[in-house]
Design a protein around this motif. Structure first.
Motif, mmCIF file in Angstrom:
data_model
loop_
_atom_site.group_PDB
_atom_site.id
_atom_site.type_symbol
_atom_site.label_atom_id
_atom_site.label_comp_id
_atom_site.label_asym_id
_atom_site.label_seq_id
_atom_site.Cartn_x
_atom_site.Cartn_y
_atom_site.Cartn_z
ATOM 1 N N ILE A 136 0.834 -1.190 0.000
ATOM 2 C CA ILE A 136 0.000 0.000 0.000
ATOM 3 C C ILE A 136 0.874 1.247 0.000
ATOM 4 C CG2 ILE A 136 -1.734 1.314 1.286
ATOM 5 C CD1 ILE A 136 -3.005 -1.237 0.641
ATOM 6 N N VAL A 137 0.448 2.265 -0.737
ATOM 7 C CA VAL A 137 1.068 3.587 -0.680
ATOM 8 C C VAL A 137 -0.060 4.581 -0.443
ATOM 9 C CG1 VAL A 137 2.377 5.347 -1.912
ATOM 10 C CG2 VAL A 137 2.921 2.939 -2.266
ATOM 11 N N THR A 138 0.070 5.375 0.622
ATOM 12 C CA THR A 138 -0.925 6.387 0.936
ATOM 13 C C THR A 138 -0.454 7.733 0.404
ATOM 14 O OG1 THR A 138 -1.570 5.187 2.921
ATOM 15 C CG2 THR A 138 -2.211 7.500 2.792
ATOM 16 N N THR A 139 -1.323 8.409 -0.349
ATOM 17 C CA THR A 139 -1.020 9.722 -0.904
ATOM 18 C C THR A 139 -2.127 10.696 -0.499
ATOM 19 O OG1 THR A 139 -2.257 9.569 -2.984
ATOM 20 C CG2 THR A 139 -0.060 8.550 -2.945
ATOM 21 N N GLN A 140 -1.965 11.958 -0.860
ATOM 22 C CA GLN A 140 -3.000 12.938 -0.552
ATOM 23 C C GLN A 140 -4.275 12.711 -1.367
ATOM 24 O OE1 GLN A 140 -2.021 16.982 -1.628
ATOM 25 N NE2 GLN A 140 -0.889 16.317 -3.444
ATOM 26 N N PHE A 141 -4.213 11.872 -2.413
ATOM 27 C CA PHE A 141 -5.382 11.597 -3.247
ATOM 28 C C PHE A 141 -5.978 10.223 -2.984
ATOM 29 C CE2 PHE A 141 -2.820 14.326 -6.327
ATOM 30 C CZ PHE A 141 -3.350 15.502 -5.824
ATOM 31 N N GLU A 196 -8.021 3.307 -4.073
ATOM 32 C CA GLU A 196 -9.115 3.210 -3.119
ATOM 33 C C GLU A 196 -9.819 4.561 -3.029
ATOM 34 O OE1 GLU A 196 -9.772 1.639 1.402
ATOM 35 O OE2 GLU A 196 -8.149 3.079 1.070
ATOM 36 N N CYS A 197 -11.116 4.580 -3.280
ATOM 37 C CA CYS A 197 -11.892 5.806 -3.154
ATOM 38 C C CYS A 197 -11.849 6.251 -1.697
ATOM 39 C CB CYS A 197 -13.338 5.581 -3.592
ATOM 40 S SG CYS A 197 -14.414 7.000 -3.293
ATOM 41 N N PRO A 198 -11.417 7.487 -1.423
ATOM 42 C CA PRO A 198 -11.350 7.949 -0.035
ATOM 43 C C PRO A 198 -12.720 8.163 0.601
ATOM 44 C CG PRO A 198 -10.623 9.681 -1.538
ATOM 45 C CD PRO A 198 -10.872 8.457 -2.360
ATOM 46 N N LYS A 199 -13.771 8.197 -0.192
ATOM 47 C CA LYS A 199 -15.121 8.410 0.346
ATOM 48 C C LYS A 199 -15.789 7.096 0.753
ATOM 49 C CE LYS A 199 -15.132 12.841 -0.411
ATOM 50 N NZ LYS A 199 -15.110 13.833 0.620
ATOM 51 N N CYS A 200 -15.710 6.060 -0.118
ATOM 52 C CA CYS A 200 -16.424 4.808 0.169
ATOM 53 C C CYS A 200 -15.493 3.626 0.456
ATOM 54 C CB CYS A 200 -17.371 4.461 -0.977
ATOM 55 S SG CYS A 200 -16.544 3.975 -2.515
ATOM 56 N N GLU A 201 -14.176 3.827 0.291
ATOM 57 C CA GLU A 201 -13.146 2.814 0.565
ATOM 58 C C GLU A 201 -13.260 1.574 -0.314
ATOM 59 O OE1 GLU A 201 -13.271 2.212 4.811
ATOM 60 O OE2 GLU A 201 -12.202 4.089 5.164
ATOM 61 N N GLU A 215 1.526 11.831 -8.540
ATOM 62 C CA GLU A 215 1.487 11.864 -7.074
ATOM 63 C C GLU A 215 2.056 10.575 -6.483
ATOM 64 O OE1 GLU A 215 0.629 13.046 -3.066
ATOM 65 O OE2 GLU A 215 1.087 14.107 -4.921
ATOM 66 N N LEU A 216 1.676 9.433 -7.048
ATOM 67 C CA LEU A 216 2.168 8.153 -6.545
ATOM 68 C C LEU A 216 3.689 8.075 -6.672
ATOM 69 C CD1 LEU A 216 1.675 5.299 -5.449
ATOM 70 C CD2 LEU A 216 1.268 4.562 -7.816
ATOM 71 N N VAL A 217 4.216 8.451 -7.825
ATOM 72 C CA VAL A 217 5.666 8.419 -8.036
ATOM 73 C C VAL A 217 6.372 9.396 -7.096
ATOM 74 C CG1 VAL A 217 7.510 8.956 -9.694
ATOM 75 C CG2 VAL A 217 5.534 7.598 -10.409
ATOM 76 N N ALA A 218 5.832 10.599 -6.936
ATOM 77 C CA ALA A 218 6.457 11.605 -6.062
ATOM 78 C C ALA A 218 6.521 11.128 -4.614
ATOM 79 C CB ALA A 218 5.695 12.923 -6.150
ATOM 80 N N VAL A 219 5.453 10.523 -4.128
ATOM 81 C CA VAL A 219 5.431 10.026 -2.754
ATOM 82 C C VAL A 219 6.460 8.911 -2.573
ATOM 83 C CG1 VAL A 219 4.040 8.739 -1.062
ATOM 84 C CG2 VAL A 219 3.065 10.724 -2.237
#
Length: 89
Positions: free
Chosen positions: A4-9, A27-32, A64-68
């Motif tokens: 897993i990679v967690t980003t701001q999006f 993963e949708c941050p609203k409904c997971e 974003e994924l690559v930057a994180v």
């Protein structure tokens, strides 16, 4: 265990498709709920509209994924967090 990679999006999950092929799920941050993104969605050319009707946004998810992941490597952290998925035993 999942990668897993967690980003701001939202969170991204690295999965194996077999035959040495892999993909990233988002993963949708609203409904997971987990799902795939099209190339246009990954690049921010078109928005992501989740089936839950609570998420409709446009971001450059791939950048974003690559930057994180790169920032983690530069600071000495592993690029991917290995953790148990929500709800898994």
């Amino acid at each position: 265990m999942s990668q897993i990679v967690t980003t701001q999006f939202g969170r991204f999950r690295h999965v194996s498709l077999g035959d040495d092929k892999t993909a990233w799920l988002w993963e949708c941050p609203k409904c997971e709920q987990w799902g795939g993104l099209s190339d246009a969605q990954w690049s921010g050319a078109v928005s992501v509209a989740c089936d839950c009707n609570r998420y409709h946004e446009t971001h450059n998810f791939g950048a974003e994924l690559v930057a994180v992941m790169q920032a983690r490597v530069l600071t000495g952290d592993p690029p991917i967090d290995t953790e148990a998925m929500k709800g898994e035993t």
